[in-house]
Design a protein around this motif. Structure first.
Motif, mmCIF file in Angstrom:
data_model
loop_
_atom_site.group_PDB
_atom_site.id
_atom_site.type_symbol
_atom_site.label_atom_id
_atom_site.label_comp_id
_atom_site.label_asym_id
_atom_site.label_seq_id
_atom_site.Cartn_x
_atom_site.Cartn_y
_atom_site.Cartn_z
ATOM 1 N N ARG A 98 0.608 -0.689 -0.113
ATOM 2 C CA ARG A 98 0.481 -0.268 -0.374
ATOM 3 C C ARG A 98 0.999 1.479 0.582
ATOM 4 N N THR A 99 2.324 1.316 0.433
ATOM 5 C CA THR A 99 2.656 2.158 0.785
ATOM 6 C C THR A 99 4.122 2.175 -0.798
ATOM 7 N N PHE A 100 4.523 1.377 -0.713
ATOM 8 C CA PHE A 100 5.668 1.070 -2.167
ATOM 9 C C PHE A 100 5.677 1.703 -2.761
ATOM 10 N N GLY A 101 5.887 2.544 -3.141
ATOM 11 C CA GLY A 101 6.504 3.765 -4.404
ATOM 12 C C GLY A 101 7.058 3.172 -5.608
ATOM 13 N N GLY A 102 7.946 1.968 -6.076
ATOM 14 C CA GLY A 102 8.520 1.906 -6.714
ATOM 15 C C GLY A 102 9.569 2.223 -6.948
ATOM 16 N N VAL A 103 10.658 2.433 -7.776
ATOM 17 C CA VAL A 103 12.005 2.517 -7.731
ATOM 18 C C VAL A 103 12.033 3.780 -8.930
ATOM 19 N N GLU A 104 13.044 4.493 -8.210
ATOM 20 C CA GLU A 104 13.449 5.671 -9.798
ATOM 21 C C GLU A 104 14.349 5.287 -10.781
ATOM 22 N N HIS A 105 13.616 5.476 -11.539
ATOM 23 C CA HIS A 105 13.727 5.573 -13.366
ATOM 24 C C HIS A 105 13.110 4.230 -14.203
ATOM 25 N N ARG A 106 11.691 3.815 -12.719
ATOM 26 C CA ARG A 106 10.923 2.429 -13.434
ATOM 27 C C ARG A 106 10.045 3.588 -13.701
ATOM 28 N N GLU A 107 9.009 4.100 -14.479
ATOM 29 C CA GLU A 107 7.432 5.134 -14.496
ATOM 30 C C GLU A 107 7.384 5.182 -13.604
ATOM 31 N N GLU A 108 9.039 6.811 -13.396
ATOM 32 C CA GLU A 108 8.712 7.486 -12.580
ATOM 33 C C GLU A 108 8.589 9.095 -12.775
ATOM 34 N N PHE A 109 7.442 9.079 -11.711
ATOM 35 C CA PHE A 109 7.065 10.644 -12.438
ATOM 36 C C PHE A 109 7.497 11.485 -11.582
ATOM 37 N N VAL A 110 7.775 12.698 -12.900
ATOM 38 C CA VAL A 110 8.958 13.512 -12.956
ATOM 39 C C VAL A 110 7.790 15.127 -12.276
ATOM 40 N N CYS A 111 6.849 15.577 -13.310
ATOM 41 C CA CYS A 111 6.564 16.697 -13.100
ATOM 42 C C CYS A 111 5.260 16.862 -14.426
ATOM 43 N N GLU A 112 4.069 17.336 -14.041
ATOM 44 C CA GLU A 112 3.129 18.057 -15.145
ATOM 45 C C GLU A 112 3.202 19.633 -15.227
ATOM 46 N N LYS A 113 4.127 19.987 -16.758
ATOM 47 C CA LYS A 113 4.245 21.552 -17.004
ATOM 48 C C LYS A 113 3.117 21.197 -18.052
ATOM 49 N N ASP A 114 2.549 22.868 -17.817
ATOM 50 C CA ASP A 114 1.589 22.926 -19.400
ATOM 51 C C ASP A 114 0.987 21.737 -19.583
ATOM 52 N N GLY A 115 -0.039 21.370 -18.411
ATOM 53 C CA GLY A 115 -0.458 19.563 -19.084
ATOM 54 C C GLY A 115 -0.022 18.895 -18.647
ATOM 55 N N VAL A 116 1.340 18.551 -19.083
ATOM 56 C CA VAL A 116 1.253 17.388 -19.839
ATOM 57 C C VAL A 116 2.107 16.597 -18.772
ATOM 58 N N LYS A 117 2.286 15.757 -18.675
ATOM 59 C CA LYS A 117 2.990 14.949 -17.596
ATOM 60 C C LYS A 117 4.005 14.040 -17.761
ATOM 61 N N TYR A 118 4.586 13.994 -17.209
ATOM 62 C CA TYR A 118 6.230 13.683 -17.870
ATOM 63 C C TYR A 118 6.995 12.241 -16.766
ATOM 64 N N PHE B 180 17.004 13.816 -18.077
ATOM 65 C CA PHE B 180 15.769 13.470 -18.516
ATOM 66 C C PHE B 180 14.831 14.320 -17.241
ATOM 67 N N LYS B 181 14.803 14.089 -16.411
ATOM 68 C CA LYS B 181 14.497 14.816 -14.974
ATOM 69 C C LYS B 181 15.027 16.103 -14.999
ATOM 70 N N ASP B 182 16.041 16.100 -14.412
ATOM 71 C CA ASP B 182 16.490 17.955 -15.222
ATOM 72 C C ASP B 182 16.384 18.601 -15.817
ATOM 73 N N TYR B 183 16.283 17.929 -16.818
ATOM 74 C CA TYR B 183 16.254 18.991 -18.302
ATOM 75 C C TYR B 183 14.461 19.214 -18.222
ATOM 76 N N VAL B 184 13.243 18.414 -18.195
ATOM 77 C CA VAL B 184 11.949 18.243 -17.956
ATOM 78 C C VAL B 184 11.871 19.812 -17.095
ATOM 79 N N MET B 185 12.813 19.118 -15.579
ATOM 80 C CA MET B 185 12.309 20.258 -14.681
ATOM 81 C C MET B 185 12.463 21.545 -15.131
ATOM 82 N N LYS B 186 13.178 21.757 -15.872
ATOM 83 C CA LYS B 186 13.382 23.707 -16.862
ATOM 84 C C LYS B 186 12.803 23.996 -17.533
#
Length: 475
Positions: free
Chosen positions: A326-346, A468-474
């Motif tokens: 119920r609490t385990f959120g997965g591992v980094e880099h496996r279907e990992e939610f990064v952010c939502e920008k302009d209505g698009v989720k990355y 990838f994460k650093d780039y889309v966060m900008k």
């Protein structure tokens, strides 16, 4: 007191040890060998200038360095510690062994010296999440029970565990993710071994599929009759491994109900929305976990939980399994939610280094995705991607060394071409992300799921994912 460790220290004290490959994972191993009194010679194909910071630190510690194209020539050290990605049958190694040098690796020595109870996971896909789940379940159970038992995790995930072996006891657990590279020359197996699946992978390194399969088998071939092997019933290669297992076999399946037999002492499967266990012939299915309680999405994660539950059966209670699910959120880099920008989720799924991993990522989402594909060429076919992309892709960005190879596979598929899915080629990684952003509309999902390794542009999938994460966060 670890008598094996003491003997090892005495044996290598004053001896010359060659460490082949001076990547991040071998640096703690060098420190460990130095602490044992060994004289270390570091050998790497990179030049001094290319690895200056690391080279400077090593020389300051007293490590001799042999760098550049001739780094494997004239090996005359007493022992070789080989990095996993270097084949053990190179002519230079064979010549050194013929003269009396001992060829080994960090993982081989760890297995020889580790007093802890060993769990290990291998497979073409899912091994990182499954390894993390096994570790998390055991750690949570030990935390609930109190006491002095510790749980360690390492191998192909995290860090090398050899430097920590002195702190381990017989009451502890060590959980390992093992690649085919690490398994290739192993002469020992863990008490609990899991093979999630075996599909074509790393065929640029192995001589062929047969050698790749044989490497995977070493995770269990040296087990005893009291040990446990967990196998995927739905994978033809892993199902066949049961006939060679020295110990007890547990099958798991997310597609059908199973009963013990056909080489298995126990089975785990899904029934009426629950993961169930049958541990003896004639038993009724025993419910372990509702699949709806699993926080991370996707059918492949149900299978990962089945594998982990089979591994820790008898070590972890049902309540703990439910709490983790119920609490385990997965591992980094496996279907990992990064952010939502302009209505698009990355989403970052950089760990998807094979087509089967990318297919699992596509199936984990309920909507069609804009997907960034491509990277290092491992000489595996991309045809299996055609049908899943036809059904689950809204747009495709092709990048890296394999971008055009993937395009060729897709354009040769009539079904994909009839679907009219937009496809853009952009060799540069960052400009490929820009192309995905241009293609996306509010409500869309963009995912990095390359279906390839990272080595054409990045040292590993972690660096690629963080880039990838650093780039889309900008944005």
């Amino acid at each position: 007191m670890n008598e094996k460790l003491n003997r090892f220290r005495n044996d290598i004290n004053g001896k010359r040890i060659a460490v082949i490959g001076l990547g991040i994972s071998n640096l703690p191993v060098i420190d460990f060998l130095l602490s044992c009194g060994a004289s270390v010679v570091g050998r790497d194909k990179k030049t001094y200038d290319a690895m200056k910071d690391t080279a400077d630190k090593l020389t300051q510690k007293g490590v001799s360095l042999i760098l550049g194209d001739d780094y494997l020539e004239n090996i005359d050290e007493d022992m070789i510690f080989k990095a996993p990605g270097i084949r053990p049958d190179l002519p230079q190694f064979n010549e050194a062994v013929a003269k009396g040098t001992v060829l080994t690796s960090e993982m081989e020595v760890f297995f020889e010296l580790c007093p802890a109870h060993l769990f290990a996971v291998t497979g073409s896909d899912g091994k990182t999440t499954t390894t993390t789940l096994v570790y998390t379940l055991l750690a949570k159970q030990c935390e609930k029970e109190g006491g002095s038992r510790h749980v360690y995790v390492g191998g192909n995930i995290g860090k090398p565990l050899l430097p920590e072996v002195e702190a381990m006891t017989e009451d502890d657990y060590a959980v390992l993710e093992l690649s085919s590279f690490q398994l290739q020359a192993m002469k020992q197996s863990p008490a609990v071994a899991c093979v999630t699946n075996v599909t074509p992978n790393h065929l640029n390194w192995h001589t062929g599929m047969d050698e790749y399969i044989e490497a995977k088998k070493t995770i269990f071939l040296h087990q005893t009759e009291f040990d446990r092997l967990v196998l995927n019933y739905e994978n033809e290669v892993t199902r066949a491994m049961a006939s060679e297992a020295p110990g007890h076999v547990t099958y798991f399946s997310s597609k059908r109900e199973l009963v013990p037999g056909d080489g298995a002492d126990a089975v785990i499967f899904e029934k009426d929305g629950e993961i169930c266990l049958i541990s003896a012939s004639g038993e009724e299915p025993y419910p372990i976990l509702k699949t709806s309680d699993i926080f991370i999405p996707g059918r492949h994660n149900v299978e990962n939980y089945m594998t982990a539950i089979a591994a820790v059966r008898g070590y972890v209670d049902i309540d703990t399994i439910g709490e983790v699910a119920r609490t385990f959120g997965g591992v980094e880099h496996r279907e990992e939610f990064v952010c939502e920008k302009d209505g698009v989720k990355y989403y970052n799924s950089s760990i998807d280094s094979s087509p089967t991993r990318t297919i699992a990522a596509l199936l984990a989402f309920k909507q069609k995705l804009i997907i960034i594909l491509g990277g290092y060429d491992k000489h595996i076919p991309f045809d299996p991607l055609c049908a899943p992309l036809t059904e689950h892709a809204k747009g495709i960005i092709l990048t890296g060394a394999t971008g055009e190879k993937i395009r060729a596979a897709l354009e040769a598929d009539d079904g994909f071409m009839k679907a009219g899915i937009p496809m853009v080629s952009e060799p540069d990684f960052y400009r490929a992300i820009d192309e995905a952003r241009k293609m996306a509309e509010p409500g869309d999902i963009v995912i990095l799921s390359p279906a390839c390794a990272s080595f054409d542009a990045f040292p590993n999938f972690e660096v690629r994912g963080r880039a990838f994460k650093d780039y889309v966060m900008k944005f």
